[in-house]
Design an enzyme around this catalytic site. Structure first.
Site, PDB file in Angstrom:
ATOM      1  N   HIS A 188       0.817  -1.212   0.000  1.00 40.91           N
ATOM      2  CA  HIS A 188       0.000   0.000   0.000  1.00 40.91           C
ATOM      3  C   HIS A 188       0.849   1.259   0.000  1.00 40.91           C
ATOM      4  O   HIS A 188       0.426   2.301  -0.466  1.00 40.91           O
ATOM      5  CB  HIS A 188      -0.981  -0.024   1.168  1.00 40.91           C
ATOM      6  N   GLU A 431     -11.520 -10.106  -5.086  1.00 36.64           N
ATOM      7  CA  GLU A 431     -10.088 -10.092  -4.780  1.00 36.64           C
ATOM      8  C   GLU A 431      -9.653 -11.345  -4.023  1.00 36.64           C
ATOM      9  O   GLU A 431      -8.539 -11.420  -3.535  1.00 36.64           O
ATOM     10  CB  GLU A 431      -9.694  -8.819  -4.021  1.00 36.64           C
ATOM     11  N   ASP A 455      -4.770  -8.119  -4.376  1.00 35.95           N
ATOM     12  CA  ASP A 455      -5.006  -9.240  -3.473  1.00 35.95           C
ATOM     13  C   ASP A 455      -5.323 -10.518  -4.245  1.00 35.95           C
ATOM     14  O   ASP A 455      -4.914 -11.602  -3.847  1.00 35.95           O
ATOM     15  CB  ASP A 455      -6.146  -8.905  -2.492  1.00 35.95           C
ATOM     16  N   CYS A 502      -9.895  -2.467 -10.266  1.00 33.58           N
ATOM     17  CA  CYS A 502      -9.331  -1.333  -9.537  1.00 33.58           C
ATOM     18  C   CYS A 502      -7.963  -1.644  -8.942  1.00 33.58           C
ATOM     19  O   CYS A 502      -7.347  -0.785  -8.321  1.00 33.58           O
ATOM     20  CB  CYS A 502     -10.294  -0.845  -8.454  1.00 33.58           C
TER      21      CYS A 502
HETATM   22  C1  PEP Z   1      -6.647  -4.903  -4.544  1.00 34.11           C
HETATM   23  O1  PEP Z   1      -6.473  -5.780  -3.691  1.00 34.11           O
HETATM   24  O2  PEP Z   1      -6.353  -5.035  -5.741  1.00 34.11           O
HETATM   25  C2  PEP Z   1      -7.211  -3.607  -4.154  1.00 34.11           C
HETATM   26  C3  PEP Z   1      -7.583  -2.721  -5.054  1.00 34.11           C
HETATM   27  O3  PEP Z   1      -7.298  -3.331  -2.838  1.00 34.11           O
HETATM   28  P1  PEP Z   1      -6.029  -2.986  -1.930  1.00 34.11           P
HETATM   29  O4  PEP Z   1      -4.834  -2.784  -2.825  1.00 34.11           O
HETATM   30  O5  PEP Z   1      -6.354  -1.746  -1.169  1.00 34.11           O
HETATM   31  O6  PEP Z   1      -5.911  -4.178  -1.060  1.00 34.11           O
HETATM   32 MG    MG Z   2      -7.355  -5.579  -1.749  1.00 33.87          MG
END
Ligand code: PEP
Ligand code: MG
Length: 544
Positions: A188, A431, A455, A502
């Protein structure tokens, strides 16, 4: 000159001075001072800097998010000069002979409490503002005390690693780039760097930090992942040229603003932006995003020292919706846990936190947190075009419980006579492999899917996304992942739902054509990638 190489996570070049990241004590300490007068002088300097910073932020906000949203910073400037507030701080310093930081923190608590207990909702909202300005003054006091090699200049932050909660609290106006010794490209922290358009390199290696001093000159090449410390003349000239060329390329892409995301043969797709906070909306708008495809609401929680109240969340969501002026804004409910931790949640240490007590699992077992967020979201829905999506879904029964909570919250609002929109779209994140495999069951229950490839990749390939050693094993184009996405797309469409992506893969332009051919309806990417993906879409021809 020393050269280090890590992994570039946001392509741009930054040139400046190094500032080694120091972890700050969160709690303000109470220190005895002999000389109250010099403490008051320190305070005056910190306040003057705060006003100057706010003037700059106000000007930036005015350009990026308009006058109405920028006005809050004018209010902050006024609050800093408030006579009662200042008298309280001075009094505490003089009578208790304590440091300015402590006096500001105590005054902030006192005023915030007073505002919170007021009848008038406008005044109640000022509680968060008085905390905000006080934190700014405390940060400035701290900066003056502990120094920063580059003074008030923007700097290249270098750290062993940065937690998302630390990254989100960096003053973006003061950061040229950041480099970490450890970390992985799907963490992140890396995602935040992309969202904030900050050149970043991660995993520069063990030796990296030992070789640096605060104030060293450096160049960060976010394309190649190289960091040049005290660069020689030839390197400086080469990288300066590269920086200019990159800026020119980005300017060229600006010509695509206002243009459609349509292939040569007429297929259209939505390109939205991912954001971590309301502050990123300026970048989403500047880059002409068609909407917000993922608002990671947990960063609101990470920025706070306590659970954000319904009112605070409502304010943030309403601001996001109003700033996007009727365009779709998809807010993801709290996805805390794993690498995103806030102390006040009291989460226990876990052996496998990515597969642990996180996201929807926390929300479903601590309904008071979930319902507060849902109520804030539904209240905000009256101010724009809201979508809500839920992270880490693995079963139909979880989704059933979630939908029950939504109904309960809406009926509570009706009883209280509070307005909300009946047109809020609900979606689940795909995910986990489980969600993709049961997407035929989930699709009839929702309006949309959004594939979280970060994920989905980690769970499908059994590759911890935080582990830098696994980069070589983590093939984001793996056929298993593409099959799961295709299966989800087919099931979504079969049941009249739409599907977006996303995760970071949405911005991988090597896959744009594949995604379009699968029938993906929306790609949500960091704001800085919106125009780049639009450019690729506009040059594709799917007839071949
Ligand atoms: C993902 O897992 O692709 C996602 C968009 O959520 P995050 O990266 O915040 O876990
Ligand atoms: Mg995620």
């Amino acid at each position: 000159m020393k050269v280090f190489t890590g992994k570039g996570v946001y392509g741009a070049v930054a040139i400046g001075k190094i500032s080694i990241f120091k972890r700050k004590e969160v709690a303000v300490k109470r220190n005895h001072v002999e000389d109250a007068k010099s403490e008051i002088m320190r305070l005056a300097k910190a306040k003057a800097s705060a006003v100057k910073q706010l003037e700059e932020i106000y000007e930036k906000a005015l350009k990026e998010v308009g006058e109405e949203n920028a006005r809050i910073f004018e209010t902050h400037m006024m609050m800093i000069e408030d006579e009662d507030y200042n008298e309280s701080i001075r009094n505490i310093i003089e009578t208790q002979k304590v440091n300015a930081e402590y006096a500001v923190a105590v005054t902030a608590d006192h005023f915030a409490e007073m505002f919170s207990s007021m009848e008038d909702s406008y005044m109640r909202e000022r509680a968060a503002d008085v905390k905000d300005i006080s934190n700014r003054i405390i940060r400035n006091l701290d900066l003056e005390e502990n120094g920063n090699a580059a003074g008030n200049e923007k700097v290249i932050i270098c750290a062993d690693d940065l937690a998302p909660s630390e990254t989100v609290l960096l003053d973006k106006n003061m950061v040229l780039a950041f480099v970490t010794a450890y970390g992985s490209s799907n963490s992140h922290t890396a995602i935040l760097a992309r969202n904030m358009n900050i050149p970043a390199v991660i995993g520069a290696g063990d030796a990296f930090l030992d070789a640096l001093e605060d104030g060293d000159d450096a160049i960060v090449d976010g394309f190649t992942g190289e960091i040049f410390v005290n660069p020689d003349e030839e390197t400086s000239e080469r990288l300066l040229k590269k920086q200019k060329e990159d800026e020119e390329k980005k300017k060229l892409l600006e010509e695509l603003k206002g243009k459609e995301n349509v292939t040569l043969d007429g297929k259209k797709i939505n390109i939205y932006a991912n954001i971590g906070s309301v502050d990123n909306i300026g970048a989403a708008r500047l880059n002409d995003a068609g909407g917000i495809g993922l608002f990671r609401s947990e960063f609101l929680y990470l920025e706070s020292n306590d659970y954000p109240t319904e009112e605070q969340q409502f304010d943030a969501y309403k601001k996001a919706l109003e700033s996007m002026a009727g365009k779709k804004v998809i807010i993801r409910t709290l996805d805390i846990g794993a690498d995103k931790k806030a102390d006040y949640f009291g989460l226990e240490h876990e052996e496998n936190p990515a597969m642990g007590y996180r996201a929807i699992r926390i929300c479903l077992t601590r309904p008071e947190i979930f319902k507060t967020q849902l109520r804030a979201l539904y209240r905000a829905s009256a101010y724009g075009n809201l979508g809500i999506m839920f992270p880490m879904i693995t079963s139909v029964s979880e989704l059933e419980k979630i939908l029950d909570f939504c109904e309960e919250v809406k009926s509570g609002l009706r009883v209280d006579g509070i307005e909300y929109s009946e047109n809020v779209e609900l979606g689940v994140m795909i995910e986990t492999p489980a969600a993709a495999l049961i997407s035929d069951r989930l699709a009839p229950m929702v309006d949309f899917f959004s594939v979280g490839t970060n994920d989905l990749t980690q769970y499908t390939l059994a590759c911890d996304r935080q582990n830098a050693k696994l980069e070589g094993f983590c093939d984001t184009h793996h056929e298993a992942i593409l099959r799961l996405i295709r299966m989800s797309a087919e099931n979504a469409h079969k049941h009249g739902a739409w599907i977006g992506i996303c995760g970071e893969l949405a911005a991988d332009t090597d896959l744009t054509e594949t995604f379009l051919r699968m029938g993906i309806d929306e790609l949500s990417v960091s704001p800085a990638f919106v125009l780049k993906v639009r450019d690729v879409v506009r040059n594709l021809d799917l007839r071949a």
